[in-house]
Design an enzyme around this catalytic site. Sequence first.
Site, PDB file in Angstrom:
ATOM      1  N   ARG A   1       0.803  -1.130   0.025  1.00  0.00           N
ATOM      2  CA  ARG A   1       0.061  -0.036  -0.208  1.00  0.00           C
ATOM      3  C   ARG A   1       0.779   1.474   0.167  1.00  0.00           C
ATOM      4  O   ARG A   1       0.558   2.260  -0.637  1.00  0.00           O
ATOM      5  CB  ARG A   1      -0.934  -0.034   1.204  1.00  0.00           C
ATOM      6  CG  ARG A   1      -1.909  -1.041   1.305  1.00  0.00           C
ATOM      7  CD  ARG A   1      -2.769  -1.145   2.480  1.00  0.00           C
ATOM      8  NE  ARG A   1      -3.839  -2.211   2.427  1.00  0.00           N
ATOM      9  CZ  ARG A   1      -4.996  -2.240   2.096  1.00  0.00           C
ATOM     10  NH1 ARG A   1      -5.395  -0.824   1.704  1.00  0.00           N
ATOM     11  NH2 ARG A   1      -5.757  -3.124   2.347  1.00  0.00           N
TER      12      ARG A   1
ATOM     13  N   LYS B   1       1.249 -20.513   5.554  1.00  0.00           N
ATOM     14  CA  LYS B   1       0.230 -21.137   6.562  1.00  0.00           C
ATOM     15  C   LYS B   1      -0.306 -19.797   7.469  1.00  0.00           C
ATOM     16  O   LYS B   1       0.565 -18.673   7.248  1.00  0.00           O
ATOM     17  CB  LYS B   1       0.819 -22.224   7.363  1.00  0.00           C
ATOM     18  CG  LYS B   1       1.873 -21.485   8.291  1.00  0.00           C
ATOM     19  CD  LYS B   1       1.969 -22.498   9.693  1.00  0.00           C
ATOM     20  CE  LYS B   1       2.772 -21.753  10.799  1.00  0.00           C
ATOM     21  NZ  LYS B   1       1.938 -21.089  11.686  1.00  0.00           N
TER      22      LYS B   1
ATOM     23  N   HIS C   1       7.479 -23.579   6.424  1.00  0.00           N
ATOM     24  CA  HIS C   1       9.013 -23.288   6.213  1.00  0.00           C
ATOM     25  C   HIS C   1       9.495 -24.485   7.242  1.00  0.00           C
ATOM     26  O   HIS C   1      10.609 -24.661   7.219  1.00  0.00           O
ATOM     27  CB  HIS C   1       9.246 -22.168   6.908  1.00  0.00           C
ATOM     28  CG  HIS C   1       9.293 -21.919   8.350  1.00  0.00           C
ATOM     29  ND1 HIS C   1       8.107 -21.410   8.920  1.00  0.00           N
ATOM     30  CD2 HIS C   1       9.987 -22.092   9.397  1.00  0.00           C
ATOM     31  CE1 HIS C   1       8.017 -21.100  10.154  1.00  0.00           C
ATOM     32  NE2 HIS C   1       9.220 -21.879  10.667  1.00  0.00           N
TER      33      HIS C   1
ATOM     34  N   LYS D   1      13.473 -26.521   6.375  1.00  0.00           N
ATOM     35  CA  LYS D   1      14.785 -26.515   7.282  1.00  0.00           C
ATOM     36  C   LYS D   1      15.826 -27.585   6.951  1.00  0.00           C
ATOM     37  O   LYS D   1      15.096 -28.638   6.816  1.00  0.00           O
ATOM     38  CB  LYS D   1      14.452 -26.243   8.886  1.00  0.00           C
ATOM     39  CG  LYS D   1      13.882 -24.960   9.221  1.00  0.00           C
ATOM     40  CD  LYS D   1      13.308 -25.172  10.625  1.00  0.00           C
ATOM     41  CE  LYS D   1      12.917 -23.774  11.126  1.00  0.00           C
ATOM     42  NZ  LYS D   1      13.935 -22.702  10.943  1.00  0.00           N
TER      43      LYS D   1
ATOM     44  N   GLU E   1       9.258 -23.034  22.591  1.00  0.00           N
ATOM     45  CA  GLU E   1       9.800 -21.649  22.734  1.00  0.00           C
ATOM     46  C   GLU E   1      10.005 -20.915  24.042  1.00  0.00           C
ATOM     47  O   GLU E   1       9.221 -21.101  24.915  1.00  0.00           O
ATOM     48  CB  GLU E   1       9.078 -20.747  21.573  1.00  0.00           C
ATOM     49  CG  GLU E   1       8.879 -21.457  20.272  1.00  0.00           C
ATOM     50  CD  GLU E   1       7.713 -20.373  19.404  1.00  0.00           C
ATOM     51  OE1 GLU E   1       8.295 -19.586  18.576  1.00  0.00           O
ATOM     52  OE2 GLU E   1       6.600 -20.698  19.826  1.00  0.00           O
TER      53      GLU E   1
ATOM     54  N   ASP F   1      -2.130 -22.989  15.576  1.00  0.00           N
ATOM     55  CA  ASP F   1      -0.981 -22.395  14.888  1.00  0.00           C
ATOM     56  C   ASP F   1      -0.013 -23.177  14.819  1.00  0.00           C
ATOM     57  O   ASP F   1       0.804 -23.136  13.911  1.00  0.00           O
ATOM     58  CB  ASP F   1      -0.482 -21.289  15.977  1.00  0.00           C
ATOM     59  CG  ASP F   1       0.446 -20.542  15.391  1.00  0.00           C
ATOM     60  OD1 ASP F   1       0.356 -20.086  14.306  1.00  0.00           O
ATOM     61  OD2 ASP F   1       1.625 -20.167  16.161  1.00  0.00           O
TER      62      ASP F   1
ATOM     63  N   HIS G   1       3.350 -27.476  11.690  1.00  0.00           N
ATOM     64  CA  HIS G   1       4.696 -27.756  12.016  1.00  0.00           C
ATOM     65  C   HIS G   1       4.861 -29.010  12.638  1.00  0.00           C
ATOM     66  O   HIS G   1       5.552 -29.976  12.306  1.00  0.00           O
ATOM     67  CB  HIS G   1       5.076 -26.680  12.892  1.00  0.00           C
ATOM     68  CG  HIS G   1       5.218 -25.043  12.297  1.00  0.00           C
ATOM     69  ND1 HIS G   1       5.410 -25.145  10.917  1.00  0.00           N
ATOM     70  CD2 HIS G   1       5.250 -23.876  12.730  1.00  0.00           C
ATOM     71  CE1 HIS G   1       5.433 -23.813  10.586  1.00  0.00           C
ATOM     72  NE2 HIS G   1       5.447 -23.189  11.766  1.00  0.00           N
TER      73      HIS G   1
ATOM     74  N   LYS H   1       4.912 -21.665  24.266  1.00  0.00           N
ATOM     75  CA  LYS H   1       5.493 -20.464  24.388  1.00  0.00           C
ATOM     76  C   LYS H   1       5.938 -20.105  25.905  1.00  0.00           C
ATOM     77  O   LYS H   1       5.393 -20.671  26.703  1.00  0.00           O
ATOM     78  CB  LYS H   1       4.761 -19.560  23.896  1.00  0.00           C
ATOM     79  CG  LYS H   1       4.615 -19.274  22.415  1.00  0.00           C
ATOM     80  CD  LYS H   1       3.924 -17.982  21.925  1.00  0.00           C
ATOM     81  CE  LYS H   1       3.736 -18.169  20.258  1.00  0.00           C
ATOM     82  NZ  LYS H   1       4.957 -18.002  19.535  1.00  0.00           N
TER      83      LYS H   1
END
Length: 500
Positions: A61, A167, A197, A201, A235, A254, A259, A355
Amino acid sequence: MSTTTEQLGNALENASEPQPCKLVIFGAGGDLTRRLLLPSLYDLAVAGALPADFQIIAVDRAEQTGKDWAAKLFSLAEQDAKDPSAEFSCPHLDRAVWDRVTSGALYLSGDFTQADIYTTLRETLGAGNVIFYLAVASRFFARIATGLGQGGLLKEGRGFRRLIVEKPFGRDLASARELDGVLRAQADESQIYRIDHFLGKEANQGIMIARFSNVLFEPIWRREYIDHVQITAAETIGVEQRGAFYEHTGALRDMVPNHLFVLLSLIAMEPPSSLSADAVRQEKTRLLQAIRPIRDEDYVPGQYAAGQIEGKSVPGYRSEPGVAADSQTETFAAMKLFIDNWRWGGVPFYLRTGKRMSGRRTEINVVFKKPPYALFNQNMDDPRIGNVIRFLLDPVRGVSIDFDAKQPGLEEEIAPVSSRFLYDDFFRKVPNVGYEALLHDCMAGNQMLFQSAETIEAAWRAIDAIVTPEAPYPYKAGSEGPDEAMALLERDGRRWIPVK
């Protein structure tokens, strides 16, 4: 090197040469483009793997020129390159190489929800090979695909036309089917590249090579020898500035159907009949279709509360920006599942992701059964896990094998030991953020590292029936997760391998 090893290596690394093309990036000013796409293209250029006559068409934009856009992203890349914790870490960022990647870049300012931008694109692109990358929020996928289709931009004639979709592929089974219906109405399945992704890897790609090119592993890769399998993606970071997005997604949607199921399929799939994209993706789909419906009591959601990470106090999820004060969104998900086929019947697979956990680690642990007889007077009730093959995927990359050995001395004392292969010890370190192989393969027309519609549907179907408890179980930031996740294994007489 065996023929099989050579074949696998060539298929994963040099299946065919990338073709000259234009890369149209929708969302060219976004975080994904800055952190992953441009650095990956830079890495390909350093490796001499970027095709000749490559050109970027940036779409977003903001009003700016292609030169200004490229210079701005170079400045941001310099910051990331000096940060050792960033996905793109390259202390000697070469401006000449960056300029080669962005040379001739065009910037089109416009609203991709309006028809005008597609008219401008058609006039700009003309004929030739084009890849359209949707580096935008998932709510725009269908709209952009429809705009491209209605504008005639996906018609193949004098060159290929390919569509890369990031995704998440929907938020449940119904929405995934709806999105797939829109994509297939505008393009052929051979033109659609659904990107995750995790499949790009380096260490993850190595799982197939380890399994199918070594007689050492495959004969024992079955229920007769394996007690259970643990897959962990932990994580230490929180939701950072993605609270508003995460509130509507959560850890289950998620991470699990994409994954974690990517890792599940790589570790548990049957050997494909060939290394064609169709054969490999078919086996992954069959594996996911064999997942037994997951019972409510075998699913544990969690949400992090305030705690400490590496000695620093961090807030709880409900105190993060964009998060409701009474949020019931899970930031942790653990589950037990079974695969109903001849290889894995009765073997539990334990998956967890979260997380603000005690460490950052992605790994697969294949835990073997204990010996049927304690010949050396081992304590067969010892809670320590014995033989384990550990696929270390992030941040440490390699394979570790844990087994028992005689401890030096006069007595027959047994001690656990480990034999380890690490990529960085054996091979020259090559910058890689996980997108290089994926972009290279899309330019070459190889879909093996991309998800098929059938695989995605099987993944959503596996978790769609899970009934989430009214509230996720709390866990302190910096811990291994909620106590209920520990109990998930303990009630089976097992335990999680610690994240740290």
